[in-house]
Motif scaffolding. Structure first.
Motif, short mmCIF file in Angstrom:
data_model
loop_
_atom_site.label_atom_id
_atom_site.label_comp_id
_atom_site.label_asym_id
_atom_site.label_seq_id
_atom_site.Cartn_x
_atom_site.Cartn_y
_atom_site.Cartn_z
N ARG A 173 0.84 -1.22 0.00
CA ARG A 173 0.00 0.00 0.00
C ARG A 173 0.87 1.26 0.00
NH1 ARG A 173 -3.95 1.25 4.96
NH2 ARG A 173 -1.93 1.66 5.91
N ASP A 174 1.90 1.26 0.85
CA ASP A 174 2.80 2.43 0.92
C ASP A 174 3.45 2.70 -0.44
OD1 ASP A 174 2.19 2.58 3.55
OD2 ASP A 174 4.14 1.91 4.31
N GLN A 177 0.89 3.87 -3.03
CA GLN A 177 0.48 5.25 -2.74
C GLN A 177 1.55 6.23 -3.22
OE1 GLN A 177 -0.38 5.65 1.41
NE2 GLN A 177 -2.11 6.99 1.03
N ALA B 174 4.07 7.79 4.79
CA ALA B 174 2.89 6.92 4.97
C ALA B 174 3.06 6.06 6.23
CB ALA B 174 2.69 6.04 3.74
N ALA B 175 4.25 5.51 6.41
CA ALA B 175 4.52 4.67 7.59
C ALA B 175 4.46 5.52 8.86
CB ALA B 175 5.88 4.00 7.46
N ARG B 178 0.90 6.10 10.11
CA ARG B 178 0.26 5.00 10.85
C ARG B 178 1.11 4.60 12.06
NH1 ARG B 178 2.26 1.89 6.37
NH2 ARG B 178 3.79 0.44 7.21
N LYS B 183 9.59 1.52 10.50
CA LYS B 183 9.51 1.44 9.04
C LYS B 183 9.76 2.82 8.44
CE LYS B 183 8.31 -0.81 5.22
NZ LYS B 183 6.95 -1.29 4.95
#
Lengths: 200, 397
Positions: A173-174, A177, B174-175, B178, B183
């Motif tokens: 997903r990362d 994206q 993105a990591a 969340r 990460k």
């Protein structure tokens, strides 16, 4: 008459001793709860539902303590009813952790799939847009550079697909994206160049 | 008769009474014995175990399973060992039970788990802050590098590193969102590596290229002076700007866009390297339409003495193959305007421009080819930012 009464009382006490003294560790329930925890772990509940998973692990430790507490007592006074209640709750919690993890995992997988499905058409759109882009002295070189950028994004998308195939949905997903964001940036850059050419 | 009956009942009552007394006595003794056994038995380590269990639970809640993995594994192992020790003792006769070992293991577990929880929180907070700052800094580097990349002729290998750094920093963000800081830190480190390498390689390439700037400036000045002194035209080719400047009587009178070979940065060294030579040349031959496949052409006298000296030195040093040749037939020609650096080392102009230039030049007209006529110093911001980024990555580790 009194002897008979006394004998009856003793028989009742003996029978109760036998009944209570025979209370067994709820091994079957314990095994079922442990199996449910293992099943939750197998679907990566520790990654996709960590709080629920940790709570189940802690419940099992608490149950172990309760069972050993009862085992430490005189056989006559042992009772595993509390442990059984706790085990029933732990089993339900483990199943819930497993179901939640599966649902969360599926959600992430669906998001990754959705993003990956969008990248292909987005790259195609950029390639179509490139045909409309200015091809002056700098234009051609810029287009070549953009093509190279798209190739790098495509390589990253391939990595995302590999991660998806390997079940690493968060990474997939990362990457998807990020790839989509980059394609959008290239598209915007191109659009600006086209607008500039058209004098907008 | 009644008296006889009462004499018979008396011993039976006596027996019943004795039996009842004995039963009570045994029961009393049993209760005393049971109480003694209970009192003499060791207290099970329930409290200690519960404390340890709660400490492990807290460590897990503090994400020690991510940030302090080894310590949490140790704590969980100690908790398990404590339970086993407790179980072992439970299997023994009550008065022989000794829960010291179970209690000691539980206490060790509590200490270990509490340490893991505290360290995990500290490590997570520290990593979050470092990663947050790192992402911001790497993004700044990427942005600082963007104009350099868009204006300078860097090869695709460097451009790929630049794009990979962009992708990695987006993944890191993105990591981070969340709250997967580990990460996020790993991807930010990857982004830092890419941008640092791309930045330093690009800066090194350009810095090295611009080290010739004083010589280029001198050649341009000599060419302009010659034009003025001889009241004649002279050509200066600026590779960085992709322009051809025409001077007359020491004044720039025309500027034309040009295209070069794909490997245009640096000096031509041998045949087939697709590089455009740098130096002071003259037009050796003019080729009208029909004499060249590129509309019109003006061949320059490459290689000159310096080119030959450079070629033989490189050959002697083994920098080029032993069977390499120096090449030639470098021209200013037409068929340009393609929007790419496509020639094999020649200078290409669009045909209308070539027509104008062709008319104004003659055999013997000086042609000076330089990297840059401006001698603009290369920006080094990218490299210094990259160095800072590398420092942050080391801190995050």
């Amino acid at each position: 008459m009194k002897v008979k009464t006394l004998v009856a009382v003793l028989v009742v006490i003996f029978a109760m001793t036998l009944i209570v003294g025979c209370a067994k560790v709820p091994q079957q329930e314990l095994d079922a709860a442990k199996a449910a925890l293992d099943a939750a772990k197998a679907v990566e509940a520790d990654r996709y539902a960590p709080e629920l998973f940790n709570a189940v692990k802690d419940s099992l430790n608490a149950i172990n303590a309760e069972i050993e507490k009862q085992n430490s007592k005189f056989a006559l006074f042992r009772s595993y009813s509390k442990a059984k209640t706790m085990l029933a709750a732990a089993l339900a919690a483990a199943n819930n952790a497993k179901d939640t993890a599966v649902a969360n995992k599926e959600k992430v997988k669906a998001e990754a799939n959705d993003l990956l499905a969008k990248i292909g058409p987005a790259i195609d759109d950029v390639k179509k847009l490139m045909k409309k882009a200015p091809r002056g002295k700098e234009g051609r070189a810029a287009l070549e550079a953009m093509n190279a950028d798209l190739a790098t994004v495509e390589a990253s998308v391939a990595e995302a697909n590999t991660a998806l195939a390997n079940g690493d949905f968060l990474t997939a997903r990362d990457k998807a994206q990020a790839g989509l964001q980059k394609v959008a940036a290239i598209s915007e850059e191109l659009q600006q160049a086209i607008n500039k050419k058209l004098g907008r | 008769m009644d008296a006889l009956k009462s004499e018979v009942k008396e011993p039976r009552r006596l027996v019943e009474k004795n039996w009842f007394l004995w039963a009570n006595l045994i029961l009393a003794l049993g209760l005393i014995g049971f109480t003694l056994i209970i009192e003499l038995s060791a207290e099970p380590p329930f409290e200690a175990y519960q404390k340890a269990r709660k400490a492990v639970s807290l460590a897990r809640q503090s994400q020690a399973n991510i940030y302090m993995v080894d310590e949490l594994i140790d704590a969980e192992y100690l908790l398990e060992q404590s339970k086993l020790a407790w179980q072992r003792e439970n299997r023994r006769w009550r008065v022989n039970r000794n829960f010291y070992s179970a209690r000691r293991l539980a206490a060790q577990c509590s200490t270990k788990a509490a340490h893991a929880a505290a360290r995990s929180i500290a490590k997570r907070d520290s990593l979050r802050e470092l990663t947050q700052n790192g992402i911001r800094e790497i993004k700044a580097q990427i942005e600082a590098f963007r104009p350099d990349f868009q204006s300078l002729p860097l090869d695709n290998r460097l451009r790929q590193k630049y794009v990979l750094s962009e992708l990695a920093i987006m993944e890191s963000e993105a990591a981070f969102k969340r709250q997967d800081y580990k990460k996020a830190a790993a991807r930010y480190k990857t982004a830092a590596d890419y941008i640092s390498r791309a930045g330093s390689e690009a800066t090194a390439t350009i810095t090295n290229y611009y080290s010739n700037a004083p010589r280029w400036r001198q050649w341009v000045q000599e060419t302009v002076r010659w034009s003025k002194e001889n009241n004649d035209v002279a050509i200066v080719v600026d590779k960085i700007d992709h322009e051809c400047h025409l001077y007359s009587n020491g004044e720039k009178i025309r500027e034309f866009n040009i295209e070069l070979g794909p490997n245009w940065i640096g000096h031509k060294l041998q045949r087939g390297d697709n590089a455009t030579p740098e130096g002071c040349y003259r037009i050796r031959r003019k080729k009208a339409n029909g004499q060249t496949k590129y509309y019109l052409a003006m061949e320059i006298d490459y290689p000159n003495d310096q080119d030959r000296a450079r070629f033989y030195t490189a050959k002697a040093r083994g920098e080029i193959a032993g069977n390499a040749t120096i090449g030639g037939l470098i021209e200013i020609h037409g068929d340009g305007g393609k929007g790419a650096n496509w020639t094999a080392g020649c200078v290409a102009l669009a045909n209308p421009d070539m027509e104008k230039l062709f008319k104004l030049c003659k055999v013997g007209t000086p042609v000076t080819i330089v990297g840059s006529s401006k001698g603009t110093p290369v920006r080094t911001a990218t490299r210094s930012l990259s160095d800072n980024g590398a420092k942050n990555v080391r801190s995050a580790e």
